[in-house]
Design a protein around this motif. Structure first.
Motif, short mmCIF file in Angstrom:
data_model
loop_
_atom_site.label_atom_id
_atom_site.label_comp_id
_atom_site.label_asym_id
_atom_site.label_seq_id
_atom_site.Cartn_x
_atom_site.Cartn_y
_atom_site.Cartn_z
N CYS A 142 0.74 -1.10 0.01
CA CYS A 142 -0.16 0.09 0.05
C CYS A 142 0.82 1.22 -0.21
N VAL A 156 8.49 8.60 3.66
CA VAL A 156 7.60 8.79 4.56
C VAL A 156 6.80 7.56 4.78
N ALA A 160 6.10 4.72 8.09
CA ALA A 160 4.71 4.83 8.86
C ALA A 160 4.05 3.73 8.42
N MET A 161 3.77 3.35 7.22
CA MET A 161 2.85 1.97 7.13
C MET A 161 3.39 0.60 7.89
N ILE A 164 3.48 0.88 11.92
CA ILE A 164 2.05 0.59 12.56
C ILE A 164 1.45 -0.68 12.47
N HIS A 165 1.76 -1.04 11.02
CA HIS A 165 1.22 -2.58 10.52
C HIS A 165 1.98 -3.86 11.36
N GLY B 30 -4.79 1.65 10.76
CA GLY B 30 -3.40 1.90 10.58
C GLY B 30 -3.28 2.94 9.25
N LEU B 31 -3.96 2.54 8.15
CA LEU B 31 -3.79 3.49 7.13
C LEU B 31 -4.30 4.94 7.34
N VAL B 34 -2.00 6.77 9.21
CA VAL B 34 -0.93 7.58 8.54
C VAL B 34 -1.35 8.72 7.62
N HIS B 38 -0.05 12.56 7.76
CA HIS B 38 0.80 12.98 6.78
C HIS B 38 -0.23 13.77 5.88
#
Lengths: 196, 97
Positions: A142, A156, A160-161, A164-165, B30-31, B34, B38
């Motif tokens: 993703c 970035v 970030a993805m 957290i995942h 989660g998505l 983010v 951002h």
């Protein structure tokens, strides 16, 4: 993304069509119902963020990669069409990231570990590890899509993805292991359906 | 009564979707987290391509929010089961072999 998703789902339909048996049908229905329900259950993770399971690896463990692909794709289509969740234009990307990576890639990771370790232990360890890896890979995929679409720089999006995942993956792994473990205890024959 | 394994599975799914889901976390996932951090969450608010009958897992026209959400979960779960069960039947029925 739509095109890639359609090609793979189309292939899955053909494969499934050739091999599907009587006993697979209720399993497909129950998995679709369970995964739809489980995706509603957001659990708090960290810092005001929540996560929910996806279920791709879980469904592939019972059905095999291609029949599971059909289950997952239908779940995402229903969410987009009836519940305005995920969106129609993003459906292809959602099917790939949250469905296909789990049902296909995740399934082969599961199979590899299961064969290497062997027995019930192999099934459970394979289920947990594959579920975690598939979820994190889905998040990375993703992030790559967000980057190639020019939404956010890769430096970035990726940390970030993925970051957290890695936590959300623990939810995915634990539910997958618990469900497979419960079925192993009560109805181990259900894990012996022909994998499609 | 002769309960089949998949009756039990379906009941578990209905309890999760119609009951347990009411206690689910409403924090961004989660998505979404983010996207908020951002500044691209607004990109998710594109134009409507189709009009959904139950947007955001709530049955419209019911003033009791709990009931509306619970019903949406139950309807969705039953619909999922029926749809995929039917799809399976069709795929099995048209098998070339």
């Amino acid at each position: 993304m739509w095109v890639i998703a359609i090609l793979i789902v189309g292939y899955a339909v053909r494969r499934t069509n050739e091999k599907l048996g009587e006993r697979h049908v209720p399993m497909m229905g129950v998995l679709a119902a369970f995964i739809f329900a489980a995706q509603m259950l957001n659990m708090p993770v960290a810092g005001g963020t929540s996560g929910h399971m996806l279920g791709g690896v879980l469904s592939a463990i019972f059905l095999g990669p291609f029949a599971a692909t059909i289950v997952m794709s239908t779940v995402f289509a229903v969410q987009a069409i009836f519940f305005q969740d995920g969106g129609i234009t993003a459906l292809g990307a959602n099917i790939i990231n949250m469905g296909l990576i789990g049902t296909i890639l995740g399934y082969y990771i599961y199979q590899g570990i299961q064969k290497a370790v062997g027995g019930e232990k192999g099934i459970l360890i394979g289920a947990g590890v594959a579920a975690w890896i598939a979820l994190v890979l889905g998040a990375i995929s993703c992030a790559l899509m967000l980057w190639t679409s020019g939404v956010v720089p890769l430096g970035v999006a990726l940390p970030a993805m993925a970051g957290i995942h890695m936590f959300i993956g623990l939810i995915e792994a634990s539910i997958t292991v618990v469900v497979v473990g419960m079925v192993l205890k009560s109805r181990p024959d259900l894990l012996e359906l022909q994998k499609i | 009564m002769n309960m089949k394994w998949w009756h039990i599975g379906l009941i578990i799914a209905l309890v999760l979707a119609g009951g347990v889901s009411l206690f689910a976390s409403s924090s961004p996932d989660g998505l979404e987290r983010v996207a908020i951090d951002h500044d691209f969450i607004e990109l998710g608010e594109g134009h409507e391509v189709i009009r959904s009958p139950m947007p955001d897992y709530v049955v419209p026209g019911i003033s009791n929010e709990t009931l509306a959400a619970s019903l949406a979960g139950l309807i969705g779960t039953l619909m999922m089961f029926g749809l995929v069960y039917g799809l399976g039947k069709v795929l099995k029925g048209t098998s070339v072999k």
